[in-house]
Design a protein around this motif. Structure first.
Motif, PDB file in Angstrom:
ATOM      1  N   ARG A  17      40.116  37.847  45.366  1.00 18.36           N
ATOM      2  CA  ARG A  17      39.768  38.136  43.966  1.00 18.36           C
ATOM      3  C   ARG A  17      39.876  39.645  43.693  1.00 18.36           C
ATOM      4  O   ARG A  17      40.391  40.074  42.669  1.00 18.36           O
ATOM      5  N   ASP A  95      36.835  37.441  32.255  1.00 13.25           N
ATOM      6  CA  ASP A  95      37.976  37.962  33.004  1.00 13.25           C
ATOM      7  C   ASP A  95      37.509  39.126  33.887  1.00 13.25           C
ATOM      8  O   ASP A  95      36.576  39.849  33.545  1.00 13.25           O
ATOM      9  N   CYS A 143      45.633  31.351  35.922  1.00 13.55           N
ATOM     10  CA  CYS A 143      44.686  32.193  36.657  1.00 13.55           C
ATOM     11  C   CYS A 143      44.806  31.874  38.151  1.00 13.55           C
ATOM     12  O   CYS A 143      45.011  32.765  38.980  1.00 13.55           O
TER      13      CYS A 143
HETATM   14  C1  LIG Z   1      48.124  35.545  34.374  1.00 11.96           C
HETATM   15  S1  LIG Z   1      46.654  36.083  33.588  1.00 11.96           S
HETATM   16  C2  LIG Z   1      46.363  34.749  32.438  1.00 11.96           C
HETATM   17  C3  LIG Z   1      45.403  35.135  31.335  1.00 11.96           C
HETATM   18  C4  LIG Z   1      45.104  34.042  30.310  1.00 11.96           C
HETATM   19  N1  LIG Z   1      44.478  32.893  30.889  1.00 11.96           N
HETATM   20  C5  LIG Z   1      46.373  33.639  29.631  1.00 11.96           C
HETATM   21  O1  LIG Z   1      46.938  32.580  29.947  1.00 11.96           O
HETATM   22  O2  LIG Z   1      46.847  34.440  28.785  1.00 11.96           O
HETATM   23  C6  LIG Z   1      45.433  35.751  34.845  1.00 11.96           C
HETATM   24  C7  LIG Z   1      44.076  36.335  34.491  1.00 11.96           C
HETATM   25  O3  LIG Z   1      43.087  35.784  35.343  1.00 11.96           O
HETATM   26  C8  LIG Z   1      42.141  36.795  35.618  1.00 11.96           C
HETATM   27  N2  LIG Z   1      41.404  36.396  36.829  1.00 11.96           N
HETATM   28  C9  LIG Z   1      41.911  36.149  38.047  1.00 11.96           C
HETATM   29  N3  LIG Z   1      40.931  35.798  38.891  1.00 11.96           N
HETATM   30  C10 LIG Z   1      39.777  35.799  38.189  1.00 11.96           C
HETATM   31  C11 LIG Z   1      38.418  35.530  38.519  1.00 11.96           C
HETATM   32  N4  LIG Z   1      38.072  35.188  39.760  1.00 11.96           N
HETATM   33  N5  LIG Z   1      37.491  35.638  37.551  1.00 11.96           N
HETATM   34  C12 LIG Z   1      37.842  36.016  36.286  1.00 11.96           C
HETATM   35  N6  LIG Z   1      39.116  36.296  35.918  1.00 11.96           N
HETATM   36  C13 LIG Z   1      40.076  36.182  36.859  1.00 11.96           C
HETATM   37  C14 LIG Z   1      42.989  38.049  35.786  1.00 11.96           C
HETATM   38  O4  LIG Z   1      42.226  39.232  35.649  1.00 11.96           O
HETATM   39  C15 LIG Z   1      44.014  37.859  34.671  1.00 11.96           C
HETATM   40  O5  LIG Z   1      43.623  38.436  33.466  1.00 11.96           O
END
Ligand SMILES: C[S@@+](CC[C@H](N)C(=O)[O-])C[C@H]1O[C@@H](n2cnc3c(N)ncnc32)[C@H](O)[C@@H]1O
Length: 245
Positions: A17, A95, A143
């Protein structure tokens, strides 16, 4: 880690993470541009089109969300959160990247449309921790594509007790190209590896979800793959065992 251990208590989850966070925080501006309506390269246009289609599928699969408490896990710039709020859900978007959460709060990247009666609430943090508060539905678009299957399963196990209807998520399906790219990435020392997209083979995914390391009461109901140019992602609907709707 045993099957009952929550993901946030696992050093493996925390390490991975933190790498994901280290990737998205400096890249926040790029991600904000991709998820806006502004000009992007042709390659990114295909990603944008694929993501729009994926969003449509996830929204179509959802029940009537009016009055439901929904967690948009890994909400990024909040595009989906704002759409869910417009449809009457009570939305929490979480996020890791506070830079993206700030954009999400402004609603700058939301699709054009009327303002919701109740805007989403956005927080910076780990989705696993936030999910412990309890939600009717959890959606995590693109995500878990950044996590190894082992960590995705651990997170789903941790989400399971706190969600009442189901979880919609996407994973990166294994393709020869993604497999090669991931293999090349693995040649770097662990500390230098960017948390790129980690493809998962469908058979391993299904076995994992149904096995002892899977989320006990979340059952795989349907899947769909979206492949547009440089975007490929697989949507999964996990339903709470015993629920008809
Ligand atoms: C590829 S982006 C997708 C963002 C959004 N869901 C979209 O489809 O536009 C992946 C997001 O997941 C967040 N992320 C990854 N692992 C996470 C976690 N354990 N808790 C919260 N956010 C997380 C990242 O910071 C990033 O902003």
């Amino acid at each position: 880690m045993t099957p009952g251990t929550p993901a946030h208590a696992s050093p493996a989850w925390t390490r991975h993470r933190d790498r994901v966070e280290g990737h998205f925080r400096p890249g926040a501006e790029r991600w904000t541009r991709l998820t806006s309506g502004g000009p992007v390269s042709r390659i990114r246009q295909t990603v944008r089109a694929g993501r729009a289609e994926m969003r449509r599928i996830l929204l179509d699969w959802m029940p009537d969300v009016r009055g439901l408490r929904v967690l948009d896990a890994g909400c990024g710039t909040g595009v989906l959160s704002w759409e869910l709020a417009r449809r009457g859900a009570s939305v929490v978007g979480v996020d890791l990247a506070e830079e993206l959460v700030e954009v999400a709060r402004t609603g700058a990247n939301a699709e054009p449309g009327p303002s919701p009666d109740t805007p989403p609430e956005f927080r910076t943090g780990d989705l696993v921790d936030t999910a412990q508060e309890g939600f009717d539905l959890i959606v995590a678009m693109d995500c878990f594509i950044h996590y190894p299957l082992r960590d995705t399963l651990a997170a789903l196990r941790a989400l399971d007790p706190g969600v009442s209807t189901g979880v919609l998520l996407t994973v990166a399906p294994w393709t020869p190209l993604l497999g090669i790219m991931h293999g090349i990435g693995k040649a770097f020392p662990r500390s230098d590896r960017a948390p790129g997209i980690i493809p998962v083979r469908d058979r391993r995914l299904r076995e994992g979800l149904a096995g002892p390391w899977g989320p006990g009461s979340l059952v795989l109901d349907r899947t769909a793959v979206v492949h547009r140019g440089f975007y490929i992602s697989r949507a999964l609907e996990l339903r709470k065992r015993g629920r008809l709707t």
